[in-house]
Design a protein around this motif. Sequence first.
Motif, PDB file in Angstrom:
ATOM      1  N   ARG A  16      -1.683   2.728  -3.112  1.00  9.45           N
ATOM      2  CA  ARG A  16      -2.991   2.291  -3.608  1.00  9.45           C
ATOM      3  C   ARG A  16      -4.027   2.209  -2.489  1.00  9.45           C
ATOM      4  O   ARG A  16      -5.104   2.768  -2.588  1.00  9.45           O
ATOM      5  CB  ARG A  16      -2.876   0.928  -4.297  1.00  9.45           C
ATOM      6  N   CYS A  34       5.232  -6.574  -3.224  1.00 10.09           N
ATOM      7  CA  CYS A  34       3.835  -6.152  -3.262  1.00 10.09           C
ATOM      8  C   CYS A  34       3.387  -5.712  -1.869  1.00 10.09           C
ATOM      9  O   CYS A  34       4.051  -5.979  -0.873  1.00 10.09           O
ATOM     10  CB  CYS A  34       2.943  -7.281  -3.781  1.00 10.09           C
ATOM     11  N   CYS A  38      -3.226  -5.274   0.133  1.00 12.35           N
ATOM     12  CA  CYS A  38      -4.010  -5.361  -1.109  1.00 12.35           C
ATOM     13  C   CYS A  38      -3.321  -6.200  -2.182  1.00 12.35           C
ATOM     14  O   CYS A  38      -3.897  -6.446  -3.236  1.00 12.35           O
ATOM     15  CB  CYS A  38      -4.299  -3.967  -1.662  1.00 12.35           C
ATOM     16  N   SER A  40      -1.065  -5.533  -4.249  1.00 15.67           N
ATOM     17  CA  SER A  40      -0.773  -4.837  -5.506  1.00 15.67           C
ATOM     18  C   SER A  40       0.735  -4.763  -5.733  1.00 15.67           C
ATOM     19  O   SER A  40       1.470  -4.323  -4.855  1.00 15.67           O
ATOM     20  CB  SER A  40      -1.346  -3.420  -5.479  1.00 15.67           C
ATOM     21  N   TRP A  43       2.411  -1.001  -5.519  1.00 13.17           N
ATOM     22  CA  TRP A  43       2.184  -0.336  -4.240  1.00 13.17           C
ATOM     23  C   TRP A  43       2.924   0.993  -4.118  1.00 13.17           C
ATOM     24  O   TRP A  43       2.481   1.884  -3.418  1.00 13.17           O
ATOM     25  CB  TRP A  43       2.587  -1.252  -3.083  1.00 13.17           C
TER      26      TRP A  43
END
Length: 64
Positions: A16, A34, A38, A40, A43
């Motif tokens: 990402r 994650c 970021c 996320s 990932w």
Amino acid sequence: MLIKKNIEIDGYKCERCFHEWIPRAKAPAIPPICCPKCKSPYWNIPRKLKKENADITQVLNGIN
């Protein structure tokens, strides 16, 4: 006398935000939950193109 050696270390890369990192554990049994930058949880899954962008890409490639 200094001797240079190449050392390879396994790490991870976020699909990402493209952040690259080395895990803290020596031999991680499970992948990270994650991305540390970021945050996320996706990932390791690349982003999907929006429908608008996908249509434009198909037109540019000549696919109808």
